[in-house]
Design an enzyme around this catalytic site. Structure first.
Site, PDB file in Angstrom:
ATOM      1  N   PHE A 195      13.621  -7.241   7.519  1.00  0.00           N
ATOM      2  CA  PHE A 195      14.441  -8.450   7.441  1.00  0.00           C
ATOM      3  C   PHE A 195      15.576  -8.376   8.440  1.00  0.00           C
ATOM      4  O   PHE A 195      16.245  -7.346   8.561  1.00  0.00           O
ATOM      5  CB  PHE A 195      15.019  -8.606   6.031  1.00  0.00           C
ATOM      6  CG  PHE A 195      16.066  -9.683   5.905  1.00  0.00           C
ATOM      7  CD1 PHE A 195      15.711 -11.018   5.844  1.00  0.00           C
ATOM      8  CD2 PHE A 195      17.415  -9.352   5.838  1.00  0.00           C
ATOM      9  CE1 PHE A 195      16.677 -12.006   5.728  1.00  0.00           C
ATOM     10  CE2 PHE A 195      18.384 -10.332   5.726  1.00  0.00           C
ATOM     11  CZ  PHE A 195      18.021 -11.661   5.666  1.00  0.00           C
ATOM     12  N   LEU A 236      16.532  -3.250   7.126  1.00  0.00           N
ATOM     13  CA  LEU A 236      17.394  -4.411   7.322  1.00  0.00           C
ATOM     14  C   LEU A 236      18.181  -4.291   8.622  1.00  0.00           C
ATOM     15  O   LEU A 236      18.692  -3.227   8.949  1.00  0.00           O
ATOM     16  CB  LEU A 236      18.414  -4.537   6.186  1.00  0.00           C
ATOM     17  CG  LEU A 236      17.892  -4.635   4.752  1.00  0.00           C
ATOM     18  CD1 LEU A 236      19.074  -4.693   3.788  1.00  0.00           C
ATOM     19  CD2 LEU A 236      17.019  -5.861   4.582  1.00  0.00           C
ATOM     20  N   GLU A 237      18.266  -5.387   9.357  1.00  0.00           N
ATOM     21  CA  GLU A 237      19.278  -5.535  10.391  1.00  0.00           C
ATOM     22  C   GLU A 237      20.131  -6.721   9.972  1.00  0.00           C
ATOM     23  O   GLU A 237      19.681  -7.869  10.009  1.00  0.00           O
ATOM     24  CB  GLU A 237      18.677  -5.795  11.770  1.00  0.00           C
ATOM     25  CG  GLU A 237      19.753  -5.933  12.846  1.00  0.00           C
ATOM     26  CD  GLU A 237      19.259  -6.611  14.104  1.00  0.00           C
ATOM     27  OE1 GLU A 237      20.086  -7.269  14.758  1.00  0.00           O
ATOM     28  OE2 GLU A 237      18.073  -6.492  14.415  1.00  0.00           O
ATOM     29  N   LEU A 238      21.351  -6.436   9.549  1.00  0.00           N
ATOM     30  CA  LEU A 238      22.197  -7.461   8.953  1.00  0.00           C
ATOM     31  C   LEU A 238      23.254  -7.933   9.943  1.00  0.00           C
ATOM     32  O   LEU A 238      23.232  -7.602  11.114  1.00  0.00           O
ATOM     33  CB  LEU A 238      22.829  -6.913   7.669  1.00  0.00           C
ATOM     34  CG  LEU A 238      21.807  -6.400   6.643  1.00  0.00           C
ATOM     35  CD1 LEU A 238      22.508  -5.873   5.409  1.00  0.00           C
ATOM     36  CD2 LEU A 238      20.800  -7.473   6.277  1.00  0.00           C
TER      37      LEU A 238
END
Length: 413
Positions: free
Chosen positions: A184, A205-207
């Site tokens: 995501f 995750l790369e937020l």
């Protein structure tokens, strides 16, 4: 059906399928059925074929990407070129046994780089032997849907399925018991909600980010203005690794503000399909309204809008805004704007700048700018970011995040 909007006009382009539980179940089951044979296949030729598909699709689909996302056509074309290169790179990677595929991956991508970030998930997943169910953002589903259909023609059935739709499609996909891994890219808020889902098996995750740039005393503002400006405003500021706040130390402050404003006033803002356009529209109305609201709020709290702001007319256009006399009590500084506004904070000392730069929860990227590169590197080492650079900010990959900006974990089944 889900309507797709042109951000340059605010008008509907077309409709795409609005998928639900039945489509999710069918896609995941197909991915699971295809998984054993795909893992046992020599996948290098398939990845090279994917690279060719992306390259051949670019002349047709880059204009579609510009139409639904807003970015200038040359940037859309560059996105396809980078995606093809990524497939080629992973075609040459030989994954070890520890990264071998283990069932279907759910890949959820954002609207700022629909092609690049989709392939950033697809290429390593395919190389590792995973099958993928890909869900693009409902803001930019059209290009991904077309490209997914073209890629599926060179892949075995079930290896790739693209599902378009609005919420709760993403939640339905990642909660499906057949999904073994989730990739995501998006906001930290969404990432936190996802982490509470017990059905996930593995999560990457790369937020969001809120990248700081520190400009040290003695720096020549005119010499860095272009690079610093485009580190903040490329893709209309809609990049997770963009500079989102500047801390200018001591007497260099006024020069930094003036130099950035000089660049901003010369930039051509317009429809991405128009030759000469350098910055297109903000992608969607909620994002445009947020950037406008943060800018207005900062001005009410004492910031000075040197140049830029929302533009009249149809579409979601916003000229790049430079905010002087910003301070860390303003949300435009402490929160990710993800748009074409850049606050410049005045600092008395380097220690103050470092402390303020490290005071927010995201920790994606950062940069330090100065004449003495050795000293700048010493300051950069004090920033709590996944990736820190000296005298540049957005450079070639790879990059990594820390704190709220990135996570990789195995979760209970």
């Amino acid at each position: 059906m889900l309507a797709v909007e042109d951000p340059a006009t605010g008008q509907r382009i077309t409709d795409v399928p609005d998928c639900g539980p039945a489509e999710v179940d069918k896609a995941v089951r197909a991915a699971a059925a295809a998984s054993p044979a795909w893992r046992a296949t020599d996948r290098r030729a398939a990845l090279m074929s994917c690279a060719v598909v992306v390259e051949e699709a670019a002349p047709v689909l880059a204009p579609v990407l510009t139409e639904e996302q807003g970015k200038p056509l040359r940037e859309a074309e560059a996105e396809f070129a980078g995606a093809a290169a990524r497939f080629r790179y992973f075609a040459g990677v030989r994954p070890g046994s520890r990264v071998a595929g283990d069932g279907p991956v759910a890949a959820l991508t954002p609207w700022n780089f629909p092609v690049q970030l989709a392939v950033a998930m697809l290429a390593p997943a395919f190389a590792a032997g995973n099958t993928v169910v890909l869900k693009p953002s409902p803001r930019t589903p059209l290009t991904t849907l077309h490209l997914g259909r073209m890629l599926a023609e060179v892949l075995p059935p079930g290896v790739l399925t693209v599902l378009t739709g609005q919420d709760p499609l993403g939640e339905l996909l990642i909660a499906h018991p057949g999904i073994r891994q989730v990739a995501f890219t998006g906001s930290a808020e969404t990432g936190k909600r996802m982490a509470a889902t017990p059905e996930w098996r593995q999560l990457a995750l790369e937020l969001g980010g809120n990248d700081p740039a520190i400009v040290l005393p003695g720096t020549d503002p005119a010499a860095i203005a272009e690079r610093l400006f485009w580190s903040a405003f490329a893709n209309c500021g809609q990049i997770g690794v963009a500079v989102e706040r500047i801390y200018a130390v001591g007497p260099v402050y006024d020069g930094v503000v003036e130099a950035l404003a000089a660049v901003a006033t010369e930039v051509v803002v317009g429809d991405g399909r128009t030759p000469g356009t350098q910055i297109g529209p903000v992608n969607n109305r909620p994002r445009h309204d947020r950037v406008t609201g943060l800018t207005d709020e900062a001005r009410a709290s004492g910031a000075r809008i040197v140049t830029g702001g929302p533009l009249d007319g149809p579409g979601y256009f916003f000229a790049p805004a430079i905010l002087a006399e910003a301070h860390d009590g303003m949300r435009v500084v402490t929160e990710e704007q993800f748009g074409p506004v850049l606050p410049v904070v005045r600092c008395s000392t380097v220690d103050e700048a470092v402390g303020l730069a490290n005071a927010t929860a995201p920790g994606l990227c950062g940069s330090v700018w100065g004449l003495d590169e050795e000293h700048a590197a010493e300051v950069a080492a004090r920033l709590v970011c996944g990736t820190v650079r000296v005298n540049e900010h957005r450079a070639d990959e790879p990059f990594a995040g820390s704190r709220w900006s990135a996570s990789r974990a195995g979760l209970r089944a």
